[in-house]
Design an enzyme around this catalytic site. Sequence first.
Site, PDB file in Angstrom:
ATOM      1  CG  ASP A   1       9.834   8.895  20.618  1.00 19.91           C
ATOM      2  OD1 ASP A   1       8.861   9.061  19.865  1.00 19.91           O
ATOM      3  OD2 ASP A   1       9.731   8.870  21.849  1.00 19.91           O
TER       4      ASP A   1
ATOM      5  CG  ASP B   1       4.139   9.820  18.815  1.00 18.18           C
ATOM      6  OD1 ASP B   1       5.255  10.295  19.057  1.00 18.18           O
ATOM      7  OD2 ASP B   1       3.712   8.774  19.337  1.00 18.18           O
TER       8      ASP B   1
END
Length: 484
Positions: free
Chosen positions: A160, A362
């Site tokens: 992530d 992201d």
Amino acid sequence: MATNYSSFLCFPFGFVLVLFLLGCSSKKVEANGFKELTANVHHQSHVIALSSLMPAKVCATPAKVSGAEILSKPLQVAHKYGPCSPLKKGATTTPSLHQILLDDQTRVKYLNSKTSNNQATFQDSAVTIPANSGQSIGTGNFVVKIGFGTPKQEFRVVFDTGSDLTWIQCQPCAVQCYSQQDPYFNPSASSTYSNISCHSNACKQLRSATGNSRACARTCIYQIGYGDGSYSVGNYARDKLTLSSSDFFPKFRFGCGQNNQGLFGTADGLLGLGRNKVSIVSQTAQKYGKIFSYCLPSTTSSTGYLAFGSKAGTTSRIHYTPLLKDSRGPSFYFLNMTSISVGGKKLAISPSVFTISGTIIDSGTVITRLAPKAYSALKSAYRKAMSKYPTAPAYSILDTCYNLSGYSTVTVPTIVLHFGGGTSLNVDQSGILVQASSTQYCLAFAGNSAATDLGILGNMQQQTFEILYNVAGGKLGFGARGCS
């Protein structure tokens, strides 16, 4: 080496981690190329076979790194729910698109809360951390395999770019652990494991990264919560991290979780790729120069990669835009989006529309979010180009949908996102249209509710490209056909 659990905190906490990466069920399609568009664009549409959006049952040939070798063996990236998944079949249930979009919205709210001065907090005598309520999360994640300890113990973790701390679940699970794919990490079986002192500089960096202000006597304690109520708490520790046979780091700092609960699925933990000093990007900077890249496949039945190193992006297909910093979210990767083109025509959107909100890239957000005015212009142009197809009702956050029953193929306009430095991302066709039902197909973009909400370049629109982060050099690159 002995492990100290005496100073352990046994509370559940929460604010959000939703690592949802939607693996669109489509056959692998190559990107149409990465290029800066002018008023005259030769390729203005895609022809998509609707049958290609059906899920496949066989894993395709593993992806190769585009351009020069980075790691001696780049980490293979696979979607959790597809036939290429390294996790046990039947261990998890594939969520519906409706649930994925609910989860995605939860993550978007979390990202906005991290850049806002109006975060709610949960407080007791030991801890002050952000606390947000949210939908239950699933784990539609991409998974990579790494090793910890001496001798090496292997783990499947999700990665992530919106998180910094790397953590895994550890024996003896002093409080509780959720069920995972592999055996829990055994610190006592590793000759190189050690806990980090509470009063060390490393512990101070951890507090800065996580907001952990808890006083302690001996061992540094990490605590990280996620908005659905999931959390991980444990000893902040050092041990050997192994990425490949020739890529290892003897004293990597990570969280050794002793109190973990939540809907993380059966993944063993998290690999944090943010900008903070505790992230793997910063901790491996001496070897890799704060450079990494990944390619997310366009289908759950194919694979991508995650790689680190200074040789990344030497191919001429990589084109760069400045990588920006913003004090509202110092760990996030900000970009300067300037405009959007649909079907080869640049939309009449003032650049200020993008600067008011700011835009981040992201890996954990599925659907790209745009400022209301930008999304309105995109939706209007897209609907005009799709006017020959019958419309369908909105589906969750997707409000531009079509009933394509009776069609075997559909022609959709190209969508190009323009960034500072004259760089443009010609979104692959797998990132334009998403199947909501057997007959309903929707535009895979969504509008924010407020002009000040973060713009987010989601992972669906990143698919098939090599996304190269040169953090030290202050630039981010896109390379077409990155997974091929």
